[in-house]
Scaffold this motif. Structure first.
Motif, PDB file in Angstrom:
ATOM      1  N   MET A 229      -6.204 -22.339  -0.546  1.00 40.40           N
ATOM      2  CA  MET A 229      -4.977 -23.108  -0.230  1.00 40.40           C
ATOM      3  C   MET A 229      -4.993 -24.444  -0.948  1.00 40.40           C
ATOM      4  O   MET A 229      -6.013 -25.130  -0.983  1.00 40.40           O
ATOM      5  CB  MET A 229      -4.950 -23.345   1.294  1.00 40.40           C
ATOM      6  N   ARG A 230      -3.848 -24.792  -1.496  1.00 44.83           N
ATOM      7  CA  ARG A 230      -3.770 -26.109  -2.120  1.00 44.83           C
ATOM      8  C   ARG A 230      -2.828 -26.988  -1.295  1.00 44.83           C
ATOM      9  O   ARG A 230      -1.983 -26.504  -0.565  1.00 44.83           O
ATOM     10  CB  ARG A 230      -3.244 -25.980  -3.546  1.00 44.83           C
ATOM     11  N   TYR A 231      -3.006 -28.284  -1.449  1.00 47.93           N
ATOM     12  CA  TYR A 231      -2.205 -29.228  -0.659  1.00 47.93           C
ATOM     13  C   TYR A 231      -1.525 -30.233  -1.586  1.00 47.93           C
ATOM     14  O   TYR A 231      -1.968 -30.441  -2.720  1.00 47.93           O
ATOM     15  CB  TYR A 231      -3.100 -29.952   0.353  1.00 47.93           C
ATOM     16  N   ALA A 232      -0.474 -30.798  -1.070  1.00 47.57           N
ATOM     17  CA  ALA A 232       0.256 -31.791  -1.878  1.00 47.57           C
ATOM     18  C   ALA A 232       0.376 -33.088  -1.087  1.00 47.57           C
ATOM     19  O   ALA A 232       0.656 -33.066   0.109  1.00 47.57           O
ATOM     20  CB  ALA A 232       1.644 -31.259  -2.217  1.00 47.57           C
TER      21      ALA A 232
ATOM     22  N   ASN B 144      11.105 -39.380   1.709  1.00 50.71           N
ATOM     23  CA  ASN B 144      12.230 -40.312   1.818  1.00 50.71           C
ATOM     24  C   ASN B 144      12.573 -40.589   3.277  1.00 50.71           C
ATOM     25  O   ASN B 144      13.569 -40.123   3.807  1.00 50.71           O
ATOM     26  CB  ASN B 144      13.449 -39.733   1.090  1.00 50.71           C
ATOM     27  N   SER B 145      11.692 -41.360   3.915  1.00 51.97           N
ATOM     28  CA  SER B 145      11.938 -41.756   5.295  1.00 51.97           C
ATOM     29  C   SER B 145      11.406 -43.169   5.490  1.00 51.97           C
ATOM     30  O   SER B 145      10.338 -43.510   4.990  1.00 51.97           O
ATOM     31  CB  SER B 145      11.211 -40.804   6.258  1.00 51.97           C
ATOM     32  N   PRO B 146      12.152 -43.985   6.219  1.00 53.58           N
ATOM     33  CA  PRO B 146      11.681 -45.355   6.443  1.00 53.58           C
ATOM     34  C   PRO B 146      10.348 -45.387   7.193  1.00 53.58           C
ATOM     35  O   PRO B 146       9.580 -46.333   7.073  1.00 53.58           O
ATOM     36  CB  PRO B 146      12.795 -45.995   7.276  1.00 53.58           C
ATOM     37  N   VAL B 147      10.071 -44.329   7.950  1.00 51.84           N
ATOM     38  CA  VAL B 147       8.819 -44.259   8.708  1.00 51.84           C
ATOM     39  C   VAL B 147       7.618 -44.167   7.769  1.00 51.84           C
ATOM     40  O   VAL B 147       6.513 -44.617   8.089  1.00 51.84           O
ATOM     41  CB  VAL B 147       8.850 -43.016   9.634  1.00 51.84           C
ATOM     42  N   ALA B 148       7.831 -43.605   6.579  1.00 50.80           N
ATOM     43  CA  ALA B 148       6.708 -43.295   5.696  1.00 50.80           C
ATOM     44  C   ALA B 148       6.006 -44.547   5.165  1.00 50.80           C
ATOM     45  O   ALA B 148       4.815 -44.515   4.875  1.00 50.80           O
ATOM     46  CB  ALA B 148       7.194 -42.431   4.532  1.00 50.80           C
ATOM     47  N   GLN B 149       6.747 -45.644   5.034  1.00 50.67           N
ATOM     48  CA  GLN B 149       6.170 -46.892   4.518  1.00 50.67           C
ATOM     49  C   GLN B 149       5.391 -46.679   3.216  1.00 50.67           C
ATOM     50  O   GLN B 149       5.920 -46.085   2.310  1.00 50.67           O
ATOM     51  CB  GLN B 149       5.312 -47.555   5.588  1.00 50.67           C
ATOM     52  N   ARG B 150       4.144 -47.153   3.176  1.00 50.96           N
ATOM     53  CA  ARG B 150       3.417 -47.055   1.914  1.00 50.96           C
ATOM     54  C   ARG B 150       2.522 -45.821   1.829  1.00 50.96           C
ATOM     55  O   ARG B 150       1.701 -45.699   0.925  1.00 50.96           O
ATOM     56  CB  ARG B 150       2.599 -48.337   1.702  1.00 50.96           C
ATOM     57  N   ARG B 151       2.707 -44.891   2.794  1.00 52.55           N
ATOM     58  CA  ARG B 151       1.832 -43.722   2.827  1.00 52.55           C
ATOM     59  C   ARG B 151       2.433 -42.507   2.147  1.00 52.55           C
ATOM     60  O   ARG B 151       3.645 -42.376   2.043  1.00 52.55           O
ATOM     61  CB  ARG B 151       1.554 -43.338   4.285  1.00 52.55           C
ATOM     62  N   THR B 152       1.556 -41.580   1.738  1.00 50.76           N
ATOM     63  CA  THR B 152       2.002 -40.227   1.408  1.00 50.76           C
ATOM     64  C   THR B 152       1.647 -39.348   2.605  1.00 50.76           C
ATOM     65  O   THR B 152       0.864 -39.739   3.456  1.00 50.76           O
ATOM     66  CB  THR B 152       1.282 -39.664   0.167  1.00 50.76           C
ATOM     67  N   PHE B 153       2.226 -38.145   2.641  1.00 48.31           N
ATOM     68  CA  PHE B 153       1.920 -37.203   3.710  1.00 48.31           C
ATOM     69  C   PHE B 153       1.415 -35.904   3.093  1.00 48.31           C
ATOM     70  O   PHE B 153       1.878 -35.498   2.025  1.00 48.31           O
ATOM     71  CB  PHE B 153       3.173 -36.952   4.561  1.00 48.31           C
ATOM     72  N   SER B 154       0.449 -35.285   3.781  1.00 50.95           N
ATOM     73  CA  SER B 154      -0.139 -34.043   3.259  1.00 50.95           C
ATOM     74  C   SER B 154       0.680 -32.838   3.704  1.00 50.95           C
ATOM     75  O   SER B 154       1.017 -32.718   4.887  1.00 50.95           O
ATOM     76  CB  SER B 154      -1.572 -33.863   3.784  1.00 50.95           C
ATOM     77  N   TYR B 155       0.968 -31.956   2.766  1.00 45.60           N
ATOM     78  CA  TYR B 155       1.653 -30.698   3.082  1.00 45.60           C
ATOM     79  C   TYR B 155       0.893 -29.556   2.430  1.00 45.60           C
ATOM     80  O   TYR B 155       0.323 -29.722   1.346  1.00 45.60           O
ATOM     81  CB  TYR B 155       3.093 -30.711   2.548  1.00 45.60           C
ATOM     82  N   ALA B 156       0.903 -28.421   3.105  1.00 43.19           N
ATOM     83  CA  ALA B 156       0.304 -27.224   2.516  1.00 43.19           C
ATOM     84  C   ALA B 156       1.298 -26.611   1.533  1.00 43.19           C
ATOM     85  O   ALA B 156       2.506 -26.678   1.746  1.00 43.19           O
ATOM     86  CB  ALA B 156      -0.042 -26.228   3.610  1.00 43.19           C
ATOM     87  N   ILE B 157       0.769 -26.060   0.454  1.00 39.94           N
ATOM     88  CA  ILE B 157       1.641 -25.382  -0.517  1.00 39.94           C
ATOM     89  C   ILE B 157       1.619 -23.896  -0.177  1.00 39.94           C
ATOM     90  O   ILE B 157       0.571 -23.254  -0.256  1.00 39.94           O
ATOM     91  CB  ILE B 157       1.142 -25.611  -1.954  1.00 39.94           C
ATOM     92  N   PRO B 158       2.760 -23.348   0.231  1.00 41.27           N
ATOM     93  CA  PRO B 158       2.756 -21.927   0.619  1.00 41.27           C
ATOM     94  C   PRO B 158       2.470 -21.028  -0.578  1.00 41.27           C
ATOM     95  O   PRO B 158       2.762 -21.400  -1.722  1.00 41.27           O
ATOM     96  CB  PRO B 158       4.173 -21.699   1.147  1.00 41.27           C
ATOM     97  N   ASP B 159       1.879 -19.878  -0.320  1.00 40.24           N
ATOM     98  CA  ASP B 159       1.576 -18.935  -1.404  1.00 40.24           C
ATOM     99  C   ASP B 159       2.851 -18.583  -2.156  1.00 40.24           C
ATOM    100  O   ASP B 159       3.905 -18.434  -1.563  1.00 40.24           O
ATOM    101  CB  ASP B 159       0.971 -17.642  -0.817  1.00 40.24           C
ATOM    102  N   GLY B 160       2.710 -18.461  -3.433  1.00 38.52           N
ATOM    103  CA  GLY B 160       3.855 -18.047  -4.235  1.00 38.52           C
ATOM    104  C   GLY B 160       4.745 -19.193  -4.654  1.00 38.52           C
ATOM    105  O   GLY B 160       5.657 -19.012  -5.454  1.00 38.52           O
TER     106      GLY B 160
ATOM    107  N   THR C 200      -4.056 -31.662  -4.175  1.00 39.10           N
ATOM    108  CA  THR C 200      -5.456 -31.812  -3.765  1.00 39.10           C
ATOM    109  C   THR C 200      -5.976 -30.515  -3.153  1.00 39.10           C
ATOM    110  O   THR C 200      -5.196 -29.717  -2.623  1.00 39.10           O
ATOM    111  CB  THR C 200      -5.616 -32.916  -2.694  1.00 39.10           C
ATOM    112  N   PRO C 201      -7.298 -30.305  -3.199  1.00 36.15           N
ATOM    113  CA  PRO C 201      -7.872 -29.119  -2.571  1.00 36.15           C
ATOM    114  C   PRO C 201      -7.993 -29.275  -1.055  1.00 36.15           C
ATOM    115  O   PRO C 201      -8.037 -28.285  -0.323  1.00 36.15           O
ATOM    116  CB  PRO C 201      -9.264 -28.994  -3.206  1.00 36.15           C
ATOM    117  N   VAL C 202      -8.058 -30.526  -0.594  1.00 42.07           N
ATOM    118  CA  VAL C 202      -8.153 -30.743   0.864  1.00 42.07           C
ATOM    119  C   VAL C 202      -7.058 -31.690   1.323  1.00 42.07           C
ATOM    120  O   VAL C 202      -6.710 -32.634   0.616  1.00 42.07           O
ATOM    121  CB  VAL C 202      -9.514 -31.372   1.256  1.00 42.07           C
TER     122      VAL C 202
END
Ligand code: ADP
Ligand code: ZN
Length: 804
Positions: free
Chosen positions: A1-4, A9-25, A51-53
Motif C-alpha cells: 500500500m502506498r500513501y499520499a 483545501n480546508s481552513p482546518v488544515a493550516q500548515r499540515r498535510t494529511f495522510s491518505y491511502a492510495i486505493p489499488d488501481g 510515502t510508504p508509510v
C-alpha cells in the motif's frame, strides 16, 4: 500500500498535510490534484508527497484524481512548503497560488446504479425513484435527488442503498464557468449597383464595407468609420447589412499595432552589465546552492529593459525560458508591447485584470511550453513555466510585490527561493533599489550591476533639473494658492510653448478633511478611524478605506453650525484649481476614481499621448512607466504626503516616489524640468531626489536603519489582532507579548525586542479595532513557527509597512 501526503483545501488544515491511502488501481503521483474525504465533506487537495508509510495510523482513501497531469511541479511543491513555513501561512493558501485559474471549485456528488439491470420489484417507492433517476443518464447529481425527495430523506436513502450495494457514489468538480469569447462582425447583404437611397453616414458605412470579402469586426468598423451602432442597426432593419457573432481566441496582447524589434547595439555600460549576466547564464546551475542574483541599478532610460530583453534571448538560446515581473501591469502596456515586439507570439501575460477566461487560456499555453517569456504582476511568478532559466523583477523596490492578504509573501524573496530550487538566474532592476536589496548587493549577497546614465543624454544634462520650492516661503509672501509662483509660471510657459505638463499629487478626491468652523468637529467614517474625503464630481463624502459614502451634510452633525471648512487637496481639488488658474489648457485626470473600466487606463494615456490635453493630473499612477517626449515639466504638488507617516520606510517611500515622478520629465529632445513643492525642503529624501542621487540617499538612510535597528540589520514581523471591541484587542495583544517573552526564555532565544503592543495606525477599520505587536530580531519565522495563532490574528513576516 502506498500513501499520499495531501494539502487539503480546508481552513482546518493550516500548515499540515494529511495522510491518505492510495486505493489499488489508482495511479497517484506527487503534484496531482485529487478529491479526498475530509470529515463529512469531499474536498480538493494536492498531493505533495508519496510515502510508504502514513503519518497517522488511521487513513482514509483518496476518492479520485481530478486531472492526470500534475498541477504542481516538483519545484513548486518545495516552493509551497517554503512559503507556508516562512510566512507561517496555511499550506493550501500557498498551493492555491500555483493552481490554474478557476481551479478552486466545489466537489459535486453523483449517484449511479451498480448494475444497469436491477430487479425493481423488491424496492421501496423512494428507492425506485433514485434508481430511475440514475438510470436516465447513467448517473444523477445528488442535488437532483435531494430536490425530488428532500435533503434529509435523500441522505438516509442513499446511504442505505449504498450499503445494500445497489448504487455507488462518485465525485466530480463543478464545471468551470468560463465562456468562450466572441465578437460581433458585420457584413453587407447587398451587391453594389443595386438601387437604394442612403443618408451620408449610411453611405460612409456602405462604402467601407462594399469591397470587403469577409465580415469585419464591428469594433474595427466603428473605429475606422466613426459610425455609431444605431446607424448600422437602421441598415440592418432595411436588410442591407447583417451582424454575426464569431468566436475568437482570447489573446491579451494585441499584435496589430506592434512593430517587431531587434536587439540594439549595447552601450559600453550596458555591455558590461549584460556580459556578466550572460556569463552566469552560461554556467551549469547547481540546484540547491546559493541562488545567483543580480541587482541592476540604473535610472529610468538607462537601458535596463534592453538588457532584460537580450538576457532573455540568451536564456532562450540555451533552451531555457523566462518570467518577467512588473509592478502594475495594467499601467504599463508599453512594457508588454516591448517584450511582445521582441518575442512575437511567444509572450504569455498573466495578471488579475485579465478575465478569468483569458487567464485560463494563458495558463494552459504556458503549461504547454508555448511561451518563451511570461510577463505579469507578482502572481506570474507561479506560472507553470517549464525550464525556468531567468527571472526578472523590474522596479524591484515596489510595494506591490508584497501580497497584502494570506499568504503575505514578497515576490522578490520567493523568486530568489525559486531560483535556488530551479537553478535559474534572477535579475532585480530598479532606479531606486530597496535599501535592503542595495545593502545585500553591497555586502556581496547579490552581484551589483550599474548603469550610471541615460542611454541618450540630452542637451543640458542627462536628467531633468529639479527645483525644490519651500512652501513656507510662499505663505510668507502671501501666496496661499496650491501652486507656488514658480510652478504657476513654469506651467504657463510650457503650455505657451506647446509642451505637456504632468502634475502629481498622491491623494485622490477633493478636500480630505471636513471640519466645523465653530466646534472643530471633523467628519469621520462610521466604521473606520479616518476622516472622510470630499469627492467633488459626485459631491459626496467618502471613506478611502471602506468606501462608505454619505451626502455632504448641510450643517455640522455635532453643533448644527452651517459653516463647514473643506481642508486639504486631492486630485479632484487640484483639477478644479487647474481649471481656474489655467482656463485655456485642456486637462485629464488619472486616478483610481477616473479609471473604473478595463480600458480607461489606456484611454487616458492615449488621449494624453496624442496631445488631446496639455496637463495630466494624477496620483502615483502617473509615476509609473510613462514615457512621453512632449512632457517637459513635472510638478509635484505636495511632496510631504508620504513623508510624515509614522513608518520607518517613510523616507525611502518618498525618495522612490519623487525619483520616479521626476523621471517622467525630459524624455524628449526638448529636455525637462521638475518642480517639487514641500514644507520640508531640507529633508534628506527630498534633497537626494532633487539631485538624482541615490547613493547619498542610501548612505543617510542605511545609517538611520543601523542606529534604529531596522532592516536590513534586523528582521521584522508584525502580529495584528482585529476585534470589534477595542479593549479585547489590547488585552489579546498584551497577552501575546507575554506569551512570546516566555517562549523566548523557555527556548533560550534572545535578541528579540518588541514594539508595542499599540493600536494600528488606522485604529478602527470597517468597524473592527486593530492592535499590533511588532517583533524585531532574527529568524522570526523559526521563532514563531511552533506557536498557534487563534482567529483574529494576522502574522506578517517582513512587512513592507507598519501602518497599513
Ligand atoms: P530603462 O528600462 O532603464 O528605463 P530602456 O531600456 O527603456 O531603459 O531604454 C530607454 C530608451 O533608450 C528606450 O527608448 C530604448 O529603446 C533606448 N535604448 C536602450 N538601449 C539602447 C541602445 N543600446 N542603443 C540605442 N537605444 C537604446
Ligand atoms: Zn470607512
Amino acid at each position: 500500500m502506498r500513501y499520499a501526503e495531501v494539502s487539503v483545501n480546508s481552513p482546518v488544515a493550516q500548515r499540515r498535510t494529511f495522510s491518505y491511502a492510495i486505493p489499488d488501481g489508482l495511479d497517484v503521483s506527487a503534484g496531482q490534484a485529487v478529491l479526498v474525504p475530509f470529515g463529512e465533506k469531499v474536498l480538493q487537495g494536492v498531493v505533495l508527497e508519496i510515502t510508504p508509510v502514513p503519518a497517522v495510523e488511521d487513513t482514509r482513501e483518496i476518492l479520485s484524481i481530478i486531472e492526470t497531469t500534475p498541477v504542481l511541479s516538483q519545484n513548486q511543491i518545495q516552493l509551497t512548503r517554503w512559503i507556508s513555513d516562512y510566512y507561517l501561512a496555511p499550506l493550501f493558501s500557498a498551493v492555491a497560488l500555483m493552481l490554474p485559474p478557476a481551479f478552486e471549485r466545489k466537489a459535486l456528488t453523483f449517484i449511479s446504479p451498480v448494475q444497469p439491470d436491477i430487479d425493481f420489484s423488491s424496492l421501496e417507492d423512494e428507492q425506485k425513484k433514485v434508481i430511475r433517476l440514475s438510470l436516465e443518464k447513467g448517473r444523477v447529481g445528488l442535488k437532483q435527488i435531494e430536490k425530488a425527495l428532500g435533503k434529509k430523506k435523500a441522505g438516509t436513502i442513499i446511504s442505505q442503498m449504498v450499503r445494500q450495494g445497489l448504487i455507488k457514489r462518485s465525485y466530480e468538480l463543478a464545471p468551470v464557468r468560463i465562456k468562450p469569447k466572441s465578437e460581433i462582425y458585420i457584413s453587407l447583404l447587398v451587391k453594389s449597383g443595386e438601387d437604394f437611397k442612403l443618408s451620408p453616414k449610411q453611405t460612409t458605412l456602405y462604402n467601407f464595407l462594399k469591397d470587403k470579402t469577409q465580415p469585419v469586426a464591428w469594433a474595427e468598423t466603428r473605429k475606422k468609420t466613426g459610425i455609431s451602432k444605431s446607424i448600422a442597426d437602421a441598415l440592418k432593419r432595411r436588410g442591407l447589412v447583417t451582424f454575426k457573432e464569431i468566436e475568437v481566441r482570447r489573446e491579451p496582447i494585441s499584435y496589430k499595432n506592434i512593430v517587431l524589434s531587434s536587439p540594439l547595439n549595447l552601450t559600453d555600460d550596458q555591455h558590461t552589465a549584460y556580459n556578466t549576466i550572460k556569463l552566469e547564464l552560461g554556467k551549469v546551475a547547481v540546484v540547491g546552492t546559493t541562488p545567483r542574483v543580480f541587482l541592476l541599478r540604473g535610472v529610468t532610460g538607462s537601458g535596463k529593459t534592453e538588457i532584460y530583453l537580450q538576457s532573455l534571448a540568451e536564456a532562450l538560446k540555451r533552451g531555457k525560458k523566462g518570467i518577467v515581473l512588473v509592478p502594475e501591469i495594467a499601467l504599463t502596456p508599453q512594457t508588454i508591447e516591448r517584450f511582445a515586439a521582441r518575442f512575437p507570439g511567444r509572450v504569455g501575460v498573466l495578471h488579475s485584470k485579465l478575465t478569468v477566461g483569458e487567464q485560463y487560456d494563458e495558463w494552459r499555453r504556458i503549461k504547454n511550453g508555448e511561451c518563451d517569456v511570461v510577463i505579469g504582476s507578482r502572481s506570474a511568478l507561479f506560472a507553470p513555466q517549464p525550464d525556468l532559466g531567468l527571472i526578472i523583477i523590474d522596479e524591484e523596490h515596489e510595494w506591490t510585490y508584497k501580497q497584502d492578504s494570506v499568504p503575505h509573501y514578497h515576490a522578490r524573496d520567493v523568486a530568489i527561493k525559486l531560483a535556488e530550487l530551479t537553478g535559474a538566474v534572477v535579475v532585480l532592476g530598479s532606479a531606486t533599489p530597496d535599501v535592503v536589496t542595495y545593502y545585500k548587493a553591497k555586502i556581496g549577497n547579490y552581484k551589483l550591476l550599474e548603469l550610471p546614465q541615460r542611454v541618450v543624454p540630452r542637451i543640458g544634462g542627462a536628467l531633468p533639473h529639479v527645483d525644490v520650492v519651500d512652501m513656507r516661503e510662499e505663505l510668507k509672501a502671501g501666496n496661499r494658492n496650491i501652486f507656488s509662483r514658480t510652478l504657476e509660471s513654469s506651467i504657463n510657459k510650457a503650455i505657451a510653448s506647446g509642451e505637456q505638463v504632468i502634475l502629481f499629487l498622491n491623494r485622490r478626491g477633493g478636500a480630505y478633511y471636513i471640519q466645523c468652523r465653530r466646534c472643530g468637529f471633523v467628519l469621520r467614517c462610521r466604521r473606520c478611524d479616518v476622516s472622510l474625503s470630499h469627492h467633488i464630481n459626485d459631491d459626496v463624502l467618502t471613506c478611502h478605506q471602506c468606501n462608505y459614502r454619505i451626502p455632504v451634510p448641510e450643517v455640522c452633525p455635532n453643533c448644527g453650525n452651517r459653516q463647514l471648512k473643506f481642508l486639504g487637496a486631492g486630485t479632484q481639488k487640484l483639477e478644479q484649481e487647474v481649471k481656474y488658474t489655467f482656463p485655456r489648457a485642456r486637462h485629464l485626470r488619472w486616478d483610481s476614481d477616473a479609471t473604473t473600466t478595463r480600458t480607461s487606463n489606456e484611454d487616458i494615456l492615449r488621449k494624453f499621448r496624442s496631445r488631446q490635453a496639455e496637463i495630466l493630473i494624477g496620483t502615483q499612477m502617473v509615476a509609473k512607466g510613462l514615457d512621453i517626449p512632449a512632457v517637459t515639466l513635472v510638478g509635484v504638488v505636495n511632496a510631504d504626503t508620504s513623508l510624515n507617516l509614522p513608518d520607518f520606510r517613510a523616507g525611502e517611500r518618498t525618495f522612490q516616489l519623487l525619483s520616479q515622478v521626476a523621471g517622467r520629465a525630459g524624455r524628449g529632445a526638448a529636455g525637462g524640468k521638475v518642480i517639487i513643492q514641500t514644507f520640508a525642503p531640507e529633508h534628506y529624501a527630498i534633497q537626494a531626489a532633487a539631485q538624482h542621487n541615490y547613493i547619498s540617499f542610501y548612505e543617510q538612510e542605511i545609517e538611520y536603519r543601523r542606529q534604529l535597528h531596522n532592516p536590513p540589520f534586523t528582521q521584522l514581523a508584525r502580529l495584528s489582532f482585529m476585534h470589534t471591541n477595542d479593549a479585547v484587542c489590547q488585552r489579546k495583544a498584551e497577552q501575546m507579548k507575554e506569551t512570546l517573552v516566555k517562549e523566548g526564555q523557555a527556548r533560550g532565544i534572545g535578541g528579540i525586542t518588541f514594539i508595542g503592543p499599540s493600536p494600528a495606525f488606522i485604529r478602527r477599520l470597517r468597524g473592527r479595532f486593530r492592535w499590533q505587536l511588532v517583533l524585531r530580531g532574527q529568524n522570526l519565522s523559526a521563532f514563531l513557527s511552533p506557536l498557534s495563532f487563534a482567529r483574529g490574528w494576522t502574522v506578517d513576516i517582513d512587512p513592507v509597512s507598519l501602518i497599513q
